[in-house]
Each structure stands twice: as C-alpha cells, then as structure tokens.
Write an enzyme that holds these catalytic residues in place. Structure first.
Site, PDB file in Angstrom:
ATOM      1  CG  ASN A 166      31.258   2.049  34.636  1.00 40.98           C
ATOM      2  OD1 ASN A 166      31.659   1.515  35.673  1.00 40.98           O
ATOM      3  ND2 ASN A 166      30.337   2.983  34.650  1.00 40.98           N
ATOM      4  CD  GLU A 192      31.499 -10.829  36.150  1.00 36.80           C
ATOM      5  OE1 GLU A 192      31.901 -10.131  37.095  1.00 36.80           O
ATOM      6  OE2 GLU A 192      30.294 -11.057  35.939  1.00 36.80           O
ATOM      7  CB  VAL A 242      18.670  -1.881  40.679  1.00 35.23           C
ATOM      8  CG1 VAL A 242      17.554  -2.165  41.673  1.00 35.23           C
ATOM      9  CG2 VAL A 242      18.877  -0.380  40.541  1.00 35.23           C
ATOM     10  CB  THR A 244      24.128  -6.991  41.401  1.00 37.54           C
ATOM     11  OG1 THR A 244      24.065  -7.474  40.066  1.00 37.54           O
ATOM     12  CG2 THR A 244      25.202  -7.741  42.141  1.00 37.54           C
ATOM     13  CD  GLU A 264      27.714   5.252  45.470  1.00 38.27           C
ATOM     14  OE1 GLU A 264      27.182   5.901  44.562  1.00 38.27           O
ATOM     15  OE2 GLU A 264      27.888   5.704  46.620  1.00 38.27           O
ATOM     16  N   GLY A 266      22.210   1.914  39.637  1.00 39.25           N
ATOM     17  CA  GLY A 266      21.962   2.455  38.310  1.00 39.25           C
ATOM     18  C   GLY A 266      21.137   3.726  38.289  1.00 39.25           C
ATOM     19  CD  GLU A 401      21.565   1.659  34.538  1.00 35.32           C
ATOM     20  OE1 GLU A 401      21.507   0.530  35.043  1.00 35.32           O
ATOM     21  OE2 GLU A 401      22.359   2.533  34.920  1.00 35.32           O
ATOM     22  CE  LYS A 471      12.081   7.646  42.623  1.00 36.99           C
ATOM     23  NZ  LYS A 471      11.761   8.585  41.510  1.00 36.99           N
ATOM     24  N   GLY A 474      20.333   3.690  45.162  1.00 41.54           N
ATOM     25  CA  GLY A 474      21.359   3.332  46.125  1.00 41.54           C
ATOM     26  C   GLY A 474      21.218   3.885  47.524  1.00 41.54           C
ATOM     27  CD  GLU A 478      31.910   4.954  45.888  1.00 42.72           C
ATOM     28  OE1 GLU A 478      31.807   5.113  44.671  1.00 42.72           O
ATOM     29  OE2 GLU A 478      32.370   3.920  46.403  1.00 42.72           O
TER      30      GLU A 478
HETATM   31  P1  NAD Z   1      26.520  -5.847  37.816  1.00 41.94           P
HETATM   32  O1  NAD Z   1      25.579  -5.592  38.924  1.00 41.94           O
HETATM   33  O2  NAD Z   1      26.165  -6.861  36.792  1.00 41.94           O
HETATM   34  O3  NAD Z   1      27.938  -6.302  38.381  1.00 41.94           O
HETATM   35  C1  NAD Z   1      28.660  -5.504  39.288  1.00 41.94           C
HETATM   36  C2  NAD Z   1      29.571  -6.376  40.127  1.00 41.94           C
HETATM   37  O4  NAD Z   1      28.776  -7.228  40.961  1.00 41.94           O
HETATM   38  C3  NAD Z   1      30.484  -7.306  39.326  1.00 41.94           C
HETATM   39  O5  NAD Z   1      31.743  -7.316  39.937  1.00 41.94           O
HETATM   40  C4  NAD Z   1      29.791  -8.659  39.471  1.00 41.94           C
HETATM   41  O6  NAD Z   1      30.639  -9.764  39.346  1.00 41.94           O
HETATM   42  C5  NAD Z   1      29.258  -8.553  40.884  1.00 41.94           C
HETATM   43  N1  NAD Z   1      28.136  -9.448  41.193  1.00 41.94           N
HETATM   44  C6  NAD Z   1      27.198  -9.934  40.342  1.00 41.94           C
HETATM   45  N2  NAD Z   1      26.314 -10.705  41.026  1.00 41.94           N
HETATM   46  C7  NAD Z   1      26.697 -10.686  42.318  1.00 41.94           C
HETATM   47  C8  NAD Z   1      26.176 -11.256  43.499  1.00 41.94           C
HETATM   48  N3  NAD Z   1      25.078 -12.019  43.486  1.00 41.94           N
HETATM   49  N4  NAD Z   1      26.793 -11.009  44.682  1.00 41.94           N
HETATM   50  C9  NAD Z   1      27.897 -10.222  44.712  1.00 41.94           C
HETATM   51  N5  NAD Z   1      28.448  -9.654  43.616  1.00 41.94           N
HETATM   52  C10 NAD Z   1      27.858  -9.889  42.433  1.00 41.94           C
HETATM   53  O7  NAD Z   1      26.793  -4.441  37.125  1.00 41.94           O
HETATM   54  P2  NAD Z   1      27.696  -4.109  35.856  1.00 41.94           P
HETATM   55  O8  NAD Z   1      27.019  -4.628  34.636  1.00 41.94           O
HETATM   56  O9  NAD Z   1      29.108  -4.475  36.110  1.00 41.94           O
HETATM   57  O10 NAD Z   1      27.635  -2.521  35.869  1.00 41.94           O
HETATM   58  C11 NAD Z   1      26.572  -1.812  35.348  1.00 41.94           C
HETATM   59  C12 NAD Z   1      25.641  -1.328  36.442  1.00 41.94           C
HETATM   60  O11 NAD Z   1      26.367  -0.659  37.456  1.00 41.94           O
HETATM   61  C13 NAD Z   1      24.640  -0.318  35.920  1.00 41.94           C
HETATM   62  O12 NAD Z   1      23.395  -0.549  36.495  1.00 41.94           O
HETATM   63  C14 NAD Z   1      25.221   0.992  36.405  1.00 41.94           C
HETATM   64  O13 NAD Z   1      24.283   2.032  36.485  1.00 41.94           O
HETATM   65  C15 NAD Z   1      25.786   0.607  37.719  1.00 41.94           C
HETATM   66  N6  NAD Z   1      26.816   1.562  38.147  1.00 41.94           N
HETATM   67  C16 NAD Z   1      26.556   2.426  39.176  1.00 41.94           C
HETATM   68  C17 NAD Z   1      27.494   3.378  39.562  1.00 41.94           C
HETATM   69  C18 NAD Z   1      27.241   4.375  40.666  1.00 41.94           C
HETATM   70  O14 NAD Z   1      28.193   5.013  41.119  1.00 41.94           O
HETATM   71  N7  NAD Z   1      26.018   4.564  41.119  1.00 41.94           N
HETATM   72  C19 NAD Z   1      28.718   3.437  38.882  1.00 41.94           C
HETATM   73  C20 NAD Z   1      28.940   2.532  37.841  1.00 41.94           C
HETATM   74  C21 NAD Z   1      27.996   1.593  37.495  1.00 41.94           C
END
Ligand code: NAD
Length: 499
Positions: A166, A192, A242, A244, A264, A266, A401, A471, A474, A478
């Site tokens: 994002n 990706e 969460v 991942t 960090e 969801g 979420e 919870k 994370g 940051e």
């Molecule tokens: P995602 O978990 O699908 O992917 C995030 C990253 O993890 C990508 O680069 C992906 O390729 C990688 N990944 C996927 N599977 C993996 C694995 N098994 N091992 C290692 N890496 C792997 O998340 P998304 O769809 O890109 O982002 C949305 C999520 O991120 C939402 O849940 C959102 O709340 C969370 N988010 C949290 C924060 C925060 O600061 N807390 C900020 C932004 C997004």
C-alpha cells in the site's frame, strides 16, 4: 466521468530506471536473476506497466551474501557518516519525488497526490532519523563499587525486510533508514503487487551506498520465505497480514535459527463516538479515518468499525452518507481524484465477498457495495465507498479485516459496552475516541487494547510516536526514530574491573 489527463502522455518507461526489464538489485546493480520474468500491471486500467524478473531462492542467497560481505565495512563507518549517506538518499528521493509518486500511483492504483506525499514523507523520515542517529546510546550502570558497567548498541548484521503493497516508498524508507544507520545491511523484498518503486529507490543508492549495503529482491511468497529462513539473516522486519506474520514465525522456527522479529500486521480498528461528541465532527473523522480517500481503505490503521452511541447514530450516519456521496472516485492520475482503484481484481473480488457476507449476516447496506458506474473505470479494480449499518458482534464485518473501502456501523448505549465492543476482535492496532469529557476520554484510552490511540483525532501518524500493534496486530513498532534505531540493534554489556 473521469477526464483523461496530460499524465497519460508520461510513459511508464520514462519513469523506470531500466530499459527493458526490471531485475533484483544485488551488490549495487541490477542483476540477471534465475527467477521468471513477469508482467506488472496497473490495477486501475489493467495496462501492462513493466516487465520484472523475480528473484529465485538462489538470488535471495546472492543478495544476502552481498549484504553480509558489505556489513563489516559499513558498520566500521561512524554512525554520523552512515546517517549522512541516508540524508543524501533522502535528498535524492525528494529530487525524484514526482517520478516516484507517479510510479507508485500507477503500480498501486491509489491517487497521485497521496502517493507522492507518501514518498515525500518517507524522505523526511530518513532526514529525521538521520538527525536522531547520535541518540543511539548505551548506558553506564553503577552495578559494582569500582567497576565500570557499560552497554553498547551493536547491529544485528543482515536484516531481511518484507513489505506490503500500500505504501511502497514509505516502507522502503522506514525499513532501510534505522537498519542502515544502526550499522546493519539490508535485503528488502517488496510486495509482488507493487515492486517498481522499491527498485527505483534501490537505483537511487548507486554511488551513495557501498555495493551490497542495500539489496532488493522482487518476488512472491517463496522469495520472502527464502529470505526469512536464511541463516545469515538475523532480524526480520515484516509489514503485512496476520496470516503471513504467522507463516513467518513458522518459517523462522523451521529454519532452526533464533531471530529478532518485528511484525507490523493488520487491524479491525474501532472509532468510538460517545454521546457528547459533535455528530458532524465525528462523521468527518469516520470518513477520514476509514481512508476511503488516499488508499481506498487499504491501510492497516483504517478505523473500519464505527461504534456510535445510539442517540447519535442517525445524525452521524446521515452526515457520513452525505460525505461519502461526495467522494470523487476516478483514475488515479486524473485531476481531482480522491479515491482510486484497489490493488488487483483478485482483491476487489475479495472485498466484494465481504460485502456479500455483510448482507448475508443481516447488515444493512447504506452505500456502495459494488463497482462505480463510470464506464471509464470499467477496466480497473474499483469499489465504491461502502457503508453498512446494523453490524453485530458476531458478523464477519465486525471481526475480519477487509483492507478495502467498507465501513461497519455498530451502536452502544452504556460506555462500558462501547469499550467491550472496541476490544472484541483479535486485532489491536489503532483506535479513535470522540468525546468532550476528559475523564471519559482517558478511561477509554486506558481500557482500549490497541497500540496507537487517538483522542478527538484520527488517521494521522506522527513521526516520533511509535506505531505498532497489540494482540494479533503485531510485535514491535515503527516511526519513533530512537525506538526504531534501538530495535535495529542488540545490546552488549561490557563489565570492566578496576584493579
Ligand atoms: P501479505 O501478508 O499478503 O503480503 C505482505 C508481504 O509478505 C508481501 O511482500 C508478500 O510477498 C510477502 N509474503 C507472503 N507470504 C510470505 C511468506 N510465506 N513468507 C514471507 N513473505 C511472504 O499482505 P498485503 O496484502 O501485501 O498487505 C495487506 C496487509 O498488510 C493487511 O493485513 C494490512 O493490515 C497489513 N499492513 C500492516 C501495516 C502495519 O504497519 N501494521 C501496514 C500496512 C499493511
């Protein structure tokens, strides 16, 4: 209708730092990799933006090897010198910010202005953390009568960073700034779904950072898993879901290595509007906190559950609907667009699945719930701002979420019920509280289980203030400069006997 703009004449090729195909940035240059070459698309139009060769496990190995080889000499520089390099990188980002913002806008589908602002915010963060570098200090502890007991902050070594889609450039800055200033080297695996600007970011480090200090490996989950499992990666910093996050914990355990871990994750964040709040102000905050505009609700911090006192429900709801109706949804680079496309058709379908679940659970759909009517948007992953009323605790929309533009409205009568509702999810990232009563505000801020609480405020992240989850949202935080630097180090205690 979304008017086409002159932006359409700026070709994506002119924004990219390569001629033909993007590749992993390893050892200070784009490198031929073993992974497949894939097309990267603009989610708002479906148009192909670029070709990117992905990193296979052996390329991740090469990136970690480059980072490991570069780390001792990098750590041997003074912290001031490392901070100056990052400040210079921030200047390069600022000089390129329009190009980066446009690339991020095309790659993510989010409107141009917020993506450009996000890149600018990333650069300013780098400058701020560079300014805080000398605050990374050890302690002197009076633990014995004559001895000296001191602690030193030492780098972990190689940090593996994995990011969500994002805010690509903001994350590149937030992950690399503290890691590198503290004397680590880094390998970043961008999402990706939006890898382009992280590769552009890497190319800006040419002639500024020694080869191997910062590496970028575009790829899918497999590349992320290879990075997490690598024995020479001693700390993992992850931003994503969460699911991942849990998978990463498993991968680390299976690797047989103990690692430092930052997650960090969801949120399903509440905005609580007490009976004494101003309805118009609360409605403004709800629409802003939901992040309909800027990122189409795709922010971990979005306050996607409005918990409003029964007496204010109708007034606040009406004000929200008036505001939502005015949101200008359009092509990301079109003049005046406030809300763009979701990241992909797959994610759009997932979000629409939540809309169906909301209806099936008995929620009342008050706005949106589907694609906008504008034919100019038919080729993209657009979902109109969506509002559900009558959401109950057991409903999917009260628990899961969506990471999209779907707001759920719930009601309460007693203050204690509001807090119970606010805490009744597995998540604990952000919360917003609206009241004119200071005692009520402080009681709520105390009782809500979340890592980042706003009182009569919402959405803004303040640099210097730690942002992190409780919870399932994370571990670690940051954006707090000194905390960020400290988390990128381990503590060594040195005990000196005085004879
Ligand atoms: P995602 O978990 O699908 O992917 C995030 C990253 O993890 C990508 O680069 C992906 O390729 C990688 N990944 C996927 N599977 C993996 C694995 N098994 N091992 C290692 N890496 C792997 O998340 P998304 O769809 O890109 O982002 C949305 C999520 O991120 C939402 O849940 C959102 O709340 C969370 N988010 C949290 C924060 C925060 O600061 N807390 C900020 C932004 C997004």
């Amino acid at each position: 209708m979304s008017a086409p703009t002159a932006a359409a004449e700026i070709t994506t090729d002119s924004l990219l730092p390569w001629d033909d195909t993007g590749r992993p940035w390893i050892g200070g240059r784009f490198t031929e990799a073993a992974g497949p070459t894939v097309d990267d698309h603009a989610p708002a139009t479906g148009e192909r933006l670029a070709r990117v060769q992905l990193a296979a496990a052996e390329d991740v190995d090469a990136a970690v090897a480059a980072a490991r080889a570069a780390q001792p000499a990098w750590a041997a520089l003074s912290i001031r010198e490392r901070a100056e390099r990052m400040e210079a990188l921030a200047d390069r980002i600022l000089a390129t910010v329009d190009r980066i913002g446009r690339l991020d806008s095309r790659d993510t589908g989010s409107p141009l202005t917020p993506m450009t602002n996000g890149a600018r915010k990333g650069a300013l963060y780098l400058k701020q953390i560079a300014g805080a570098a000398l605050e990374l200090q050890g302690r002197t502890i009076p633990a014995s009568a004559r001895g000296w007991h001191v602690t030193r902050r030492e780098p972990w070594g190689v940090i593996g960073a994995i990011t969500a889609y994002n805010h690509p450039t903001l994350y590149s800055c937030q992950k690399s700034g503290p890691a590198l200033i503290a004397g680590n080297t880094i390998v970043i695996k961008p999402s990706e779904q939006a890898p382009l600007s992280t590769l552009l970011f890497a190319s800006l480090t040419e002639d500024l950072l020694p080869p191997g200090v910062l590496n970028v490996v575009p790829g899918h989950a497999e590349a992320g898993a290879a990075l997490v499992a690598h024995r020479d990666v001693t700390r993992v910093s992850f931003t994503g879901s969460v699911a991942t996050g849990l998978q990463i914990q498993r991968t680390i355990a299976d690797s047989g290595r103990i690692k430092s871990l930052q997650l960090e994750l969801g949120g399903k964040n509440p905005i609580v509007v007490f009976a004494d709040a101003d309805p118009a102000e609360a409605a403004d905050a709800t629409v802003r906190g939901m992040n309909f505009m800027r990122v189409q609700g795709q922010s971990c911090g979005s306050t996607s559950r409005l918990i409003v006192h029964r007496e204010l429900r109708d007034a606040v709801t009406e004000e929200i609907l008036t505001r939502v109706d005015k949101i200008r949804i359009g092509l990301p680079e079109a003049e005046g667009t406030q809300m763009g496309s979701l990241i992909s058709p797959v994610h759009r379908d997932r979000v629409l699945g939540f809309v169906e679940a909301g209806k099936a659970d008995g929620g009342e759909l008050l706005a949106g719930g589907g694609a906008p009517a504008d034919p100019a948007l038919a080729g993209g992953a657009f979902v109109s701002p969506t509002v559900f009323a009558g959401v109950q605790l057991g409903h999917t929309l009260a628990q899961e979420e969506v990471f999209g533009p779907v707001l759920s409205i719930m009601t309460f009568t007693e203050d204690a019920d509001a807090i119970e509702l606010a805490n009744a999810t597995e998540y604990g990232l952000t919360a917003s509280v609206w009241t004119r009563d200071i005692d009520r505000a402080l009681r709520a801020a105390d009782a809500i289980e979340a890592g980042y609480v706003w009182v009569n405020d919402v959405e803004t992240r303040y640099t210097g203030v730690p942002f992190g989850g409780f919870k399932q949202s994370g571990i670690g935080s940051e954006q707090s400069l000194l905390d960020d630097l400290e988390q990128c180090t381990r503590t060594k205690a040195v005990n000196i006997a005085v004879r």
